[in-house]
Design an enzyme around this catalytic site. Structure first.
Site, PDB file in Angstrom:
ATOM      1  N   ASP A  41       0.730  -1.146  -0.088  1.00 61.67           N
ATOM      2  CA  ASP A  41       0.228  -0.058   0.022  1.00 61.67           C
ATOM      3  C   ASP A  41       0.883   1.281   0.038  1.00 61.67           C
ATOM      4  O   ASP A  41       1.758   1.436   0.682  1.00 61.67           O
ATOM      5  CB  ASP A  41      -0.954   0.070   1.080  1.00 61.67           C
ATOM      6  CG  ASP A  41      -2.037   1.026   1.158  1.00 61.67           C
ATOM      7  OD1 ASP A  41      -2.186   1.473   0.009  1.00 61.67           O
ATOM      8  OD2 ASP A  41      -2.546   1.276   2.471  1.00 61.67           O
ATOM      9  N   ARG A  45       0.131   7.537  -2.930  1.00 64.18           N
ATOM     10  CA  ARG A  45       0.531   8.762  -1.746  1.00 64.18           C
ATOM     11  C   ARG A  45       2.125   8.995  -2.303  1.00 64.18           C
ATOM     12  O   ARG A  45       2.405  10.186  -2.239  1.00 64.18           O
ATOM     13  CB  ARG A  45       0.313   8.408  -0.436  1.00 64.18           C
ATOM     14  CG  ARG A  45      -0.863   8.712   0.131  1.00 64.18           C
ATOM     15  CD  ARG A  45      -1.388   8.071   1.520  1.00 64.18           C
ATOM     16  NE  ARG A  45      -1.457   6.612   1.152  1.00 64.18           N
ATOM     17  CZ  ARG A  45      -1.230   5.686   2.140  1.00 64.18           C
ATOM     18  NH1 ARG A  45      -1.213   6.126   3.547  1.00 64.18           N
ATOM     19  NH2 ARG A  45      -1.757   4.495   1.933  1.00 64.18           N
ATOM     20  N   TRP A  46       2.823   8.037  -2.479  1.00 56.62           N
ATOM     21  CA  TRP A  46       4.312   8.344  -3.011  1.00 56.62           C
ATOM     22  C   TRP A  46       4.234   9.073  -4.291  1.00 56.62           C
ATOM     23  O   TRP A  46       5.092  10.003  -4.239  1.00 56.62           O
ATOM     24  CB  TRP A  46       4.757   6.894  -3.135  1.00 56.62           C
ATOM     25  CG  TRP A  46       6.310   6.821  -3.429  1.00 56.62           C
ATOM     26  CD1 TRP A  46       7.310   6.679  -2.529  1.00 56.62           C
ATOM     27  CD2 TRP A  46       6.745   6.862  -4.764  1.00 56.62           C
ATOM     28  NE1 TRP A  46       8.466   6.740  -3.239  1.00 56.62           N
ATOM     29  CE2 TRP A  46       8.405   6.775  -4.507  1.00 56.62           C
ATOM     30  CE3 TRP A  46       6.447   6.946  -5.993  1.00 56.62           C
ATOM     31  CZ2 TRP A  46       9.116   7.003  -5.608  1.00 56.62           C
ATOM     32  CZ3 TRP A  46       7.372   7.017  -7.172  1.00 56.62           C
ATOM     33  CH2 TRP A  46       8.662   7.075  -7.040  1.00 56.62           C
ATOM     34  N   HIS A  58       2.590   2.942  -8.802  1.00 60.23           N
ATOM     35  CA  HIS A  58       2.451   1.440  -9.242  1.00 60.23           C
ATOM     36  C   HIS A  58       3.880   0.955  -9.799  1.00 60.23           C
ATOM     37  O   HIS A  58       4.402  -0.037  -9.493  1.00 60.23           O
ATOM     38  CB  HIS A  58       1.240   1.205  -9.956  1.00 60.23           C
ATOM     39  CG  HIS A  58      -0.144   1.658  -9.176  1.00 60.23           C
ATOM     40  ND1 HIS A  58      -0.290   1.292  -7.914  1.00 60.23           N
ATOM     41  CD2 HIS A  58      -1.053   2.379  -9.920  1.00 60.23           C
ATOM     42  CE1 HIS A  58      -1.351   1.766  -7.558  1.00 60.23           C
ATOM     43  NE2 HIS A  58      -2.224   2.430  -8.611  1.00 60.23           N
ATOM     44  N   THR A  87     -10.668  -7.375  -5.412  1.00 62.59           N
ATOM     45  CA  THR A  87     -11.917  -7.536  -6.099  1.00 62.59           C
ATOM     46  C   THR A  87     -12.755  -5.960  -5.825  1.00 62.59           C
ATOM     47  O   THR A  87     -13.639  -5.660  -6.926  1.00 62.59           O
ATOM     48  CB  THR A  87     -13.105  -8.353  -5.692  1.00 62.59           C
ATOM     49  OG1 THR A  87     -12.811  -8.530  -4.047  1.00 62.59           O
ATOM     50  CG2 THR A  87     -12.713  -9.807  -6.118  1.00 62.59           C
ATOM     51  N   LEU A 152      10.677 -21.030  -2.964  1.00 66.56           N
ATOM     52  CA  LEU A 152       9.505 -19.911  -2.290  1.00 66.56           C
ATOM     53  C   LEU A 152       8.466 -20.013  -3.071  1.00 66.56           C
ATOM     54  O   LEU A 152       8.430 -20.054  -4.392  1.00 66.56           O
ATOM     55  CB  LEU A 152      10.186 -18.485  -2.292  1.00 66.56           C
ATOM     56  CG  LEU A 152       9.073 -17.563  -2.074  1.00 66.56           C
ATOM     57  CD1 LEU A 152       8.719 -17.491  -0.633  1.00 66.56           C
ATOM     58  CD2 LEU A 152       9.647 -16.129  -2.562  1.00 66.56           C
ATOM     59  N   SER A 217      -8.259  -4.973   4.824  1.00 66.39           N
ATOM     60  CA  SER A 217      -8.844  -4.654   3.558  1.00 66.39           C
ATOM     61  C   SER A 217      -8.926  -6.246   2.690  1.00 66.39           C
ATOM     62  O   SER A 217      -8.818  -6.206   1.766  1.00 66.39           O
ATOM     63  CB  SER A 217      -7.967  -3.771   2.619  1.00 66.39           C
ATOM     64  OG  SER A 217      -7.708  -2.485   3.203  1.00 66.39           O
ATOM     65  N   GLU A 228       0.093 -12.687  13.051  1.00 62.22           N
ATOM     66  CA  GLU A 228       0.367 -11.661  13.452  1.00 62.22           C
ATOM     67  C   GLU A 228       0.526 -10.403  12.589  1.00 62.22           C
ATOM     68  O   GLU A 228       1.105 -10.572  11.436  1.00 62.22           O
ATOM     69  CB  GLU A 228       1.716 -11.603  14.229  1.00 62.22           C
ATOM     70  CG  GLU A 228       2.128 -12.970  15.170  1.00 62.22           C
ATOM     71  CD  GLU A 228       1.325 -12.498  16.571  1.00 62.22           C
ATOM     72  OE1 GLU A 228       1.284 -11.136  16.801  1.00 62.22           O
ATOM     73  OE2 GLU A 228       0.920 -13.406  16.986  1.00 62.22           O
TER      74      GLU A 228
END
Ligand code: FPP
Length: 269
Positions: A41, A45-46, A58, A87, A152, A217, A228
């Site tokens: 997120d 703003r960045w 983005h 969604t 991974l 969200s 956590e």
């Protein structure tokens, strides 16, 4: 089906996992979270703070994602799930939605060989309806290409919503009950978990959100029941593997009880 070749120039050159020459702290044996979920997120703003449009934020988020994947590999995290398009994101402006769809497709195309070389297994969690077919093709191509990798598992959550994932699972169970293939008494937590988009995805241990917002969200609701939560102020485009390692550090200091409790008479009030 093989997706069309991508012509965009590679923004960030290929780099080995440890190209920064930095290494994670020596975590205690067995203390590294197996599954980390990340809400990336703060891109808008960045960008806006720099007088740029949201899409520039983005774009800057791509390098952050790759760096965090590398940091997860270095730390020994086995599952990393990232929220790439929810969604609910369809409610954004048509221009931003179009950009995010194309961007997801391009990033997958551009990065799949790099991820494959790192031993990453790419997976997709999300809904088919509405999602661009070209994005689905890229996701499926990357899944197939990387399916034997074991270092991974990177789950790209694209057109994903936690509530709708549970609703989709429950609907498929209801179908089976209505046709007599399942008895209502067979509906258990285990069965519902088996009908989620990626049935073998383990529960989330550590849930990280960048940008200072403190909410889930609708991300991996079922899987994060006992996660956590770590909220960091860094905006996603500035996020690096060091932020991930910092979040893991915080996680290793937490006392996970999973609903259990024991007396601790020496605990200061
Ligand atoms: C939130 O920032 C981010 C998203 C909507 C998800 C998209 C994430 C990226 C594009 C990062 C890299 C992803 C890929 C596919 C490589 P925001 O727009 O909500 O930011 P804001 O809260 O500052 O408005």
């Amino acid at each position: 089906m093989t997706p069309k070749p991508y012509t965009h120039r590679d923004a960030v050159p290929f780099r080995p996992v440890d190209w920064t020459g930095e290494y994670p702290p020596a975590y205690a044996r067995g203390s590294v979270p197996q599954h980390v979920a990340v809400v990336m997120d703060g891109n808008g703003r960045w960008a806006n703070r720099r007088g740029l449009s949201r899409v520039e934020g983005h774009k800057a988020g791509e390098a952050a994602l790759l760096d965090v994947v590398a940091g997860a590999l270095q730390a020994g995290v086995k599952h990393l799930s990232v929220y790439a398009f929810s969604t609910e994101n369809w409610a954004r402006s048509p221009e931003e939605v179009r950009f995010l769809m194309g961007f997801n497709r391009e990033v997958l195309h551009r990065r799949r060989d790099q991820l494959n070389e790192w031993g990453v297994r790419v997976r997709w969690a999300g809904r088919r309806p509405r999602l661009w077919r070209s994005v689905i093709s890229e996701l499926e191509y990357a899944q197939e290409l990387t399916k034997s990798n074991t270092a991974l598992t990177l789950t790209m959550c694209v057109n994903y919503g936690g509530r709708v994932e549970i609703a989709d699972a429950v609907r498929s169970i209801a179908d089976d009950v209505s046709t007599g293939r399942l008895r209502p008494s067979a509906v258990t937590e285990k069965l519902i978990a088996k009908r989620l988009y990626q049935p073998d995805m383990p529960d989330v241990d550590l849930f990280v959100r960048s940008s200072g917002e403190q909410r889930t969200s609708n991300f991996l609701l079922w899987q994060s029941a006992y996660a956590e939560m770590v909220f960091l102020d860094t905006l996603w485009p500035d996020f690096t593997r060091r932020d991930l390692w910092h979040a893991i550090d915080i996680y290793t200091g937490r006392d996970r009880r999973f609903g259990g409790a024991v007396d601790a008479p020496d605990t200061p009030a």
